[in-house]
Enzyme design. Structure first.
Site, mmCIF file in Angstrom:
data_model
loop_
_atom_site.group_PDB
_atom_site.id
_atom_site.type_symbol
_atom_site.label_atom_id
_atom_site.label_comp_id
_atom_site.label_asym_id
_atom_site.label_seq_id
_atom_site.Cartn_x
_atom_site.Cartn_y
_atom_site.Cartn_z
ATOM 1 N N SER A 1 0.800 -1.417 0.051
ATOM 2 C CA SER A 1 -0.053 0.068 0.064
ATOM 3 C C SER A 1 0.874 1.316 -0.112
ATOM 4 O O SER A 1 1.605 1.534 -1.025
ATOM 5 C CB SER A 1 -1.102 0.080 1.206
ATOM 6 N N LYS B 1 -21.578 17.194 8.231
ATOM 7 C CA LYS B 1 -20.466 17.539 9.323
ATOM 8 C C LYS B 1 -20.208 16.313 10.161
ATOM 9 O O LYS B 1 -18.885 16.320 10.584
ATOM 10 C CB LYS B 1 -20.705 18.769 10.153
#
Length: 307
Positions: free
Chosen positions: A121, A173
């Protein structure tokens, strides 16, 4: 008298004084040695110098590695650079920052990536921009993908009688809140975000390895490869260990005669290294288990079984 009444507090004050004294002493010694190059030279060193930078563990920050790459890049006595990677990856942004610095270094000097036990990765991300990649046959590599993790505590909160109240000024949010189920719209936003970071990863590998994007896409589903398999599909160039990578970097740079690996000297005091190590361990745990309420993190990270 104070030490008898508050023995633990007295011990902590004395301990802090010792630590601070050691830090001050180390800094004074550093100040008295302005001519120190900051490199570790092996006994009997000489000949052509190859800089070696180690990237190990979860990639939680980039500052130190970026600094060392820049230092080797600007030092005319360093013929080439070897990036020793032994990492499962980590944060997307730190991996990208290191990758960018590898690209800048590769424009001036030869860079070879040497893979240890694991370079997956984000670990592979930073290696992909090197002129050449060397791995062991059993190196775990690949895992070209993005992962985001969330944990939901809603049922647990109900059982213990706790309620969560959120005041927000934006609809999304509190996306990823562990106190409520994730809504379909929120999941799509996070999926789009993850896909965007994934495409950045694919383009970086294609650019660094000089491979067609379409070819990289076919092997960018998060799967891992052995070093041997990675060489077959074009993600790795050669088989070999760190010493082989150092010699290869010397050959690439046109170095003649003896090759000497040069390592950046650890110039941090014990206390700062201790704090940094702890921060990385915490970051690794966060990346591996939960991304945090309302604060999602996308990472280039391979999670081995059991993590």
């Amino acid at each position: 008298m104070f030490s008898r009444r508050h023995p633990f507090l007295f011990f902590m004050i004395v301990f802090a004084a010792i630590i601070m004294g050691g830090i001050l002493g180390i800094r004074i010694v550093s100040a008295l040695s302005p001519s120190d190059s900051g490199y570790h030279y092996p006994a009997g060193s000489g000949g052509e110098k190859i800089g070696v930078i180690e990237v190990s563990g979860v990639i939680a920050e980039s500052r130190d590695i970026v600094f060392r790459l820049k230092r080797f890049r600007e030092d005319d006595s360093i013929r080439a650079v070897v990036l020793r990677v032994d990492s499962p990856g980590g944060g997307a942004a730190p991996s990208q920052e290191i990758c960018r610095e590898v690209e800048k270094t590769a424009q001036k000097k030869k860079v070879v990536a040497s893979m240890g036990a694991i370079a997956t990765s984000g670990g592979y991300y930073i290696a992909s921009s090197a002129h050449g990649i060397m791995a062991n046959p059993g190196t775990i590599t690949g895992s070209i993908g993005v992962i985001m993790g969330f944990m939901n505590y809603e049922e647990l909160l109900k059982k213990i009688g706790l309620k969560s109240f959120v005041i927000k000024s934006g609809r999304y949010k509190d996306t990823g809140s562990p106190a409520r189920p994730m809504r379909p719209g929120e999941k799509q936003i996070l999926q789009d975000f993850s896909d965007s970071i994934h495409r950045q990863f694919i383009r970086a590998v294609a650019r660094g390895r000089k491979m067609p994007v379409e070819k990289v896409e076919k092997i960018s589903d998060g799967r891992i490869f052995s070093g041997l398999k990675a060489r077959e599909i074009g993600l790795v160039d050669r088989m070999g260990n760190l010493e082989d990578a150092i010699q290869w970097a010397g050959e690439m740079s046109g170095a003649k005669g003896k090759i000497t690996p040069i390592y950046p000297r650890e110039d941090e005091d014990f206390f700062r290294r201790f704090l940094k190590m702890s921060a990385k361990e915490i970051a690794g745990r966060i990346m591996g288990e939960v991304a945090g309420a309302g604060n999602p993190r996308a990472g280039y990270l391979y999670l081995p079984p059991g993590e």
